[in-house]
Design a protein around this motif. Sequence first.
Motif, PDB file in Angstrom:
ATOM      1  N   PHE A   1      42.583  38.816  34.631  1.00 24.79           N
ATOM      2  CA  PHE A   1      43.400  37.781  35.209  1.00 24.79           C
ATOM      3  C   PHE A   1      43.883  37.459  33.538  1.00 24.79           C
ATOM      4  O   PHE A   1      45.219  36.067  33.609  1.00 24.79           O
ATOM      5  CB  PHE A   1      43.163  37.096  36.115  1.00 24.79           C
ATOM      6  CG  PHE A   1      43.330  37.664  37.510  1.00 24.79           C
ATOM      7  CD1 PHE A   1      44.464  37.794  38.171  1.00 24.79           C
ATOM      8  CD2 PHE A   1      42.471  38.255  38.529  1.00 24.79           C
ATOM      9  CE1 PHE A   1      44.754  39.017  39.124  1.00 24.79           C
ATOM     10  CE2 PHE A   1      42.326  38.593  39.558  1.00 24.79           C
ATOM     11  CZ  PHE A   1      43.738  39.061  39.906  1.00 24.79           C
ATOM     12  N   ARG A   2      42.848  36.982  33.293  1.00 24.30           N
ATOM     13  CA  ARG A   2      43.099  36.212  31.456  1.00 24.30           C
ATOM     14  C   ARG A   2      43.809  37.205  30.606  1.00 24.30           C
ATOM     15  O   ARG A   2      45.082  36.853  29.716  1.00 24.30           O
ATOM     16  CB  ARG A   2      41.997  36.015  31.288  1.00 24.30           C
ATOM     17  CG  ARG A   2      41.755  34.465  31.806  1.00 24.30           C
ATOM     18  CD  ARG A   2      40.558  34.015  31.232  1.00 24.30           C
ATOM     19  NE  ARG A   2      40.652  33.435  29.639  1.00 24.30           N
ATOM     20  CZ  ARG A   2      41.604  32.106  29.733  1.00 24.30           C
ATOM     21  NH1 ARG A   2      42.167  31.823  30.045  1.00 24.30           N
ATOM     22  NH2 ARG A   2      42.015  32.083  28.742  1.00 24.30           N
ATOM     23  N   PHE A   3      43.968  38.440  30.902  1.00 23.81           N
ATOM     24  CA  PHE A   3      44.171  39.653  29.482  1.00 23.81           C
ATOM     25  C   PHE A   3      45.825  39.211  30.373  1.00 23.81           C
ATOM     26  O   PHE A   3      46.878  39.543  29.035  1.00 23.81           O
ATOM     27  CB  PHE A   3      43.557  40.721  29.854  1.00 23.81           C
ATOM     28  CG  PHE A   3      44.685  42.231  28.967  1.00 23.81           C
ATOM     29  CD1 PHE A   3      44.742  42.253  27.814  1.00 23.81           C
ATOM     30  CD2 PHE A   3      45.235  42.543  29.823  1.00 23.81           C
ATOM     31  CE1 PHE A   3      45.813  43.235  26.954  1.00 23.81           C
ATOM     32  CE2 PHE A   3      46.545  43.872  29.364  1.00 23.81           C
ATOM     33  CZ  PHE A   3      46.139  43.872  27.834  1.00 23.81           C
ATOM     34  N   PHE A   4      46.833  39.430  31.692  1.00 25.67           N
ATOM     35  CA  PHE A   4      46.929  39.115  31.970  1.00 25.67           C
ATOM     36  C   PHE A   4      48.182  38.003  31.976  1.00 25.67           C
ATOM     37  O   PHE A   4      49.306  38.144  31.592  1.00 25.67           O
ATOM     38  CB  PHE A   4      47.547  39.604  33.982  1.00 25.67           C
ATOM     39  CG  PHE A   4      48.062  39.954  35.217  1.00 25.67           C
ATOM     40  CD1 PHE A   4      48.508  40.997  35.035  1.00 25.67           C
ATOM     41  CD2 PHE A   4      49.339  39.036  35.629  1.00 25.67           C
ATOM     42  CE1 PHE A   4      49.958  41.544  34.879  1.00 25.67           C
ATOM     43  CE2 PHE A   4      50.134  39.301  36.571  1.00 25.67           C
ATOM     44  CZ  PHE A   4      50.879  40.595  36.279  1.00 25.67           C
ATOM     45  N   LEU A   5      47.523  37.063  32.445  1.00 24.69           N
ATOM     46  CA  LEU A   5      47.960  35.844  31.499  1.00 24.69           C
ATOM     47  C   LEU A   5      48.466  35.859  30.302  1.00 24.69           C
ATOM     48  O   LEU A   5      49.273  35.236  29.570  1.00 24.69           O
ATOM     49  CB  LEU A   5      46.886  34.592  31.655  1.00 24.69           C
ATOM     50  CG  LEU A   5      47.046  33.223  31.171  1.00 24.69           C
ATOM     51  CD1 LEU A   5      48.108  32.404  31.930  1.00 24.69           C
ATOM     52  CD2 LEU A   5      45.990  33.217  31.639  1.00 24.69           C
ATOM     53  N   GLY A   6      47.404  36.410  29.556  1.00 21.54           N
ATOM     54  CA  GLY A   6      47.495  36.035  27.821  1.00 21.54           C
ATOM     55  C   GLY A   6      48.600  37.648  27.791  1.00 21.54           C
ATOM     56  O   GLY A   6      49.873  36.760  26.988  1.00 21.54           O
ATOM     57  N   VAL A   7      48.896  38.619  28.407  1.00 22.06           N
ATOM     58  CA  VAL A   7      50.172  39.101  27.968  1.00 22.06           C
ATOM     59  C   VAL A   7      51.935  38.193  28.510  1.00 22.06           C
ATOM     60  O   VAL A   7      52.671  38.518  28.179  1.00 22.06           O
ATOM     61  CB  VAL A   7      50.563  40.056  29.332  1.00 22.06           C
ATOM     62  CG1 VAL A   7      52.407  40.940  29.559  1.00 22.06           C
ATOM     63  CG2 VAL A   7      48.972  40.802  29.258  1.00 22.06           C
ATOM     64  N   GLY A   8      51.902  37.214  29.345  1.00 20.97           N
ATOM     65  CA  GLY A   8      52.625  36.529  29.646  1.00 20.97           C
ATOM     66  C   GLY A   8      52.629  35.547  28.891  1.00 20.97           C
ATOM     67  O   GLY A   8      54.237  34.656  28.013  1.00 20.97           O
ATOM     68  N   ILE A   9      51.671  34.956  28.038  1.00 18.13           N
ATOM     69  CA  ILE A   9      51.926  34.137  26.863  1.00 18.13           C
ATOM     70  C   ILE A   9      51.916  34.997  25.238  1.00 18.13           C
ATOM     71  O   ILE A   9      53.732  33.950  24.744  1.00 18.13           O
ATOM     72  CB  ILE A   9      50.628  33.194  26.825  1.00 18.13           C
ATOM     73  CG1 ILE A   9      49.911  32.426  27.867  1.00 18.13           C
ATOM     74  CG2 ILE A   9      49.941  32.694  25.331  1.00 18.13           C
ATOM     75  CD1 ILE A   9      48.962  32.375  27.802  1.00 18.13           C
ATOM     76  N   GLY A  10      52.292  35.588  25.844  1.00 15.29           N
ATOM     77  CA  GLY A  10      52.477  36.524  24.170  1.00 15.29           C
ATOM     78  C   GLY A  10      53.997  36.528  24.140  1.00 15.29           C
ATOM     79  O   GLY A  10      55.052  36.205  23.714  1.00 15.29           O
ATOM     80  N   GLY A  11      54.496  37.491  25.432  1.00 12.79           N
ATOM     81  CA  GLY A  11      56.338  37.463  25.841  1.00 12.79           C
ATOM     82  C   GLY A  11      56.605  35.623  25.205  1.00 12.79           C
ATOM     83  O   GLY A  11      58.118  35.886  25.472  1.00 12.79           O
ATOM     84  N   ASP A  12      56.817  34.922  26.143  1.00  9.18           N
ATOM     85  CA  ASP A  12      57.213  33.276  26.283  1.00  9.18           C
ATOM     86  C   ASP A  12      57.252  33.488  24.597  1.00  9.18           C
ATOM     87  O   ASP A  12      57.849  32.862  24.017  1.00  9.18           O
ATOM     88  CB  ASP A  12      55.981  32.571  26.589  1.00  9.18           C
ATOM     89  CG  ASP A  12      56.738  31.049  26.977  1.00  9.18           C
ATOM     90  OD1 ASP A  12      57.993  31.367  27.664  1.00  9.18           O
ATOM     91  OD2 ASP A  12      56.497  30.524  25.805  1.00  9.18           O
ATOM     92  N   TYR A  13      56.043  33.662  23.873  1.00 13.10           N
ATOM     93  CA  TYR A  13      56.501  32.760  22.104  1.00 13.10           C
ATOM     94  C   TYR A  13      57.958  33.485  21.459  1.00 13.10           C
ATOM     95  O   TYR A  13      58.573  33.094  21.193  1.00 13.10           O
ATOM     96  CB  TYR A  13      55.184  33.857  20.856  1.00 13.10           C
ATOM     97  CG  TYR A  13      53.703  32.803  21.010  1.00 13.10           C
ATOM     98  CD1 TYR A  13      53.562  31.913  19.933  1.00 13.10           C
ATOM     99  CD2 TYR A  13      53.513  32.388  22.246  1.00 13.10           C
ATOM    100  CE1 TYR A  13      53.027  30.895  19.847  1.00 13.10           C
ATOM    101  CE2 TYR A  13      52.309  31.316  22.568  1.00 13.10           C
ATOM    102  CZ  TYR A  13      51.551  30.554  21.253  1.00 13.10           C
ATOM    103  OH  TYR A  13      50.888  30.083  21.020  1.00 13.10           O
ATOM    104  N   PRO A  14      58.396  34.953  21.234  1.00 11.92           N
ATOM    105  CA  PRO A  14      59.378  35.288  20.851  1.00 11.92           C
ATOM    106  C   PRO A  14      60.757  35.062  21.564  1.00 11.92           C
ATOM    107  O   PRO A  14      61.473  34.519  21.287  1.00 11.92           O
ATOM    108  CB  PRO A  14      59.279  36.727  20.678  1.00 11.92           C
ATOM    109  CG  PRO A  14      58.185  37.199  21.772  1.00 11.92           C
ATOM    110  CD  PRO A  14      56.891  35.718  21.753  1.00 11.92           C
ATOM    111  N   LEU A  15      59.853  34.526  22.862  1.00 12.36           N
ATOM    112  CA  LEU A  15      61.968  34.170  23.856  1.00 12.36           C
ATOM    113  C   LEU A  15      61.921  32.830  23.200  1.00 12.36           C
ATOM    114  O   LEU A  15      63.100  32.760  23.082  1.00 12.36           O
ATOM    115  CB  LEU A  15      61.064  34.388  25.222  1.00 12.36           C
ATOM    116  CG  LEU A  15      60.799  36.644  25.838  1.00 12.36           C
ATOM    117  CD1 LEU A  15      61.258  36.715  27.061  1.00 12.36           C
ATOM    118  CD2 LEU A  15      62.693  37.485  25.008  1.00 12.36           C
ATOM    119  N   SER A  16      60.717  32.207  24.023  1.00  9.87           N
ATOM    120  CA  SER A  16      60.992  30.389  23.726  1.00  9.87           C
ATOM    121  C   SER A  16      61.820  30.524  22.089  1.00  9.87           C
ATOM    122  O   SER A  16      62.786  30.140  21.670  1.00  9.87           O
ATOM    123  CB  SER A  16      59.711  29.981  24.187  1.00  9.87           C
ATOM    124  OG  SER A  16      59.936  29.889  25.419  1.00  9.87           O
ATOM    125  N   ALA A  17      61.093  30.745  21.012  1.00 13.74           N
ATOM    126  CA  ALA A  17      61.464  30.605  19.324  1.00 13.74           C
ATOM    127  C   ALA A  17      63.320  31.109  19.062  1.00 13.74           C
ATOM    128  O   ALA A  17      63.916  30.448  19.045  1.00 13.74           O
ATOM    129  CB  ALA A  17      60.824  31.198  18.511  1.00 13.74           C
TER     130      ALA A  17
END
Length: 495
Positions: free
Chosen positions: A126-142
């Motif tokens: 689940f932390r890997f799954f969480l990390g996928v969402g975290i990674g997706g947020d970086y380029p989209l937010s910026a």
Amino acid sequence: MSERLFQRLDTAKTQYYHFKAVTVTGMGLFTDAYHIFSITPILRLLGHVYYESNDNQIPPSVECSMLAIALLGTVIGELVFGRLGDIVGRRRLYGLALMFMMAGSFGSGFSMGTSRGCVLASLGFFRFFLGVGIGGDYPLSATIMSEYANKTMRGAFMAAVFSMQGFGILASSVVTMAVCKIFSRIYPSPPSDPTPKEADMAWRLILMLGVVPAAATFYWRMKIPETARYTALVEKNVPQATSDMERVLEMSHRQIAEGHPLQPSLSSYPLFSKQFFLRHGRNLLACSAAWFLLDIVFYSSSLFQSKIYHKYLRDEHTGKAVTAFEVASLQAIVACYSTIPGYIAVLFLIDRVGRLSIQAIGFVLMAIVYFAIGVPYDRYWRSHTNKLFMFLYGLTFFFANCGPNTTTFILPAELFPARFRTTCHGIAGAAGKVGAIIGVVGFLMASQDDDQNGHKKALGGRFTLVTLSGICVVGMAVTNLFTKETKGTSLEENE
């Protein structure tokens, strides 16, 4: 019309919607930091629950896996969401990234199993799954923030978004301390010990509370319109872009249509073509290399503060294992006196000094401090009273956040065409998280080089800090690879 629209975006006065966009995009970074940095004190609780026979200490291999698995997911998320952000749009994926984070947060808290191995494997998944969402947020937010902001304040707005990471670190520490106080036996007064049952409830609650900031902004993320630059330049729908901006900016359709047009961008070369590498290859290399080097240093220092500052914690004086409360309180102290002030300082400097100057200066000052405390490290290691070491080490976080940790987030969202913006940001961010994994694994290995009198540990610490200093020097040199300064320029000019 589209050129006039972009000009209006670039010259728009700062208004309510800009601050709303900072809040909506920034809460993603807040949630990201909460989960990435809450794992360090949680590992103390996991040790008490599942490793009582090992003096409540999690084996280094398990600790390393728990830290690295979320970062590995972040690498995947940055690449996948970054590419999809240029194909299907920023807005369509924005809520999805947040859903990944919320699901990963709940799943981590509900990690189940009949044995220690099953629970830890479930938590890792689940932390890997969480990390996928975290990674997706970086380029989209910026990218969303860069495409909404005016050109004179774009750096400050993007820095404000990224500064939410500092408040996320502080929030994770405060929540951990509060939960530990509520479950009072988790932070007992000697000689009593916490019960594994209470510790097991505590770490699950801490992780699940991380869903609150994400859920609080989910509605607004779903309501945010697509950026005008994506709609006009990628989807070629200028009327829709104009209509969206009427909702966002305090301007009428007539006001948007007025003005002097800019030269349109007629480029049609594909991603990773010869033309792309000729025009943008150097900047992509510079962004990726700088972020890679920075994250080696930043994450190895941030996630192992309790090991670096071990002499200020109880285990050095009593022989007892460090509690989750103590690790969290240390993170909170460092966040308050160095991490958050660094983010605040960069808000005022980024659009005055410029991105590249701040990045180069930040790397240099970090290198100086690491070298200054690394060379005489044996003396600092043996001292029980020298708080100058803690102060100087904290300065590295200040210079990182008022420097390359912020600029590496900003530059990839400014230097590339709208058609490739989230893709290139995702590539650079993924390179950074690969560096973070290397930093985490390398630092943990170095910290294990210990014998009974601590001499090897001192040597390992000296070598590690001097190595980090050298990496910062290389980061300063890499800054010279960038082809232009983006301060005060339109995103279309940067193409």
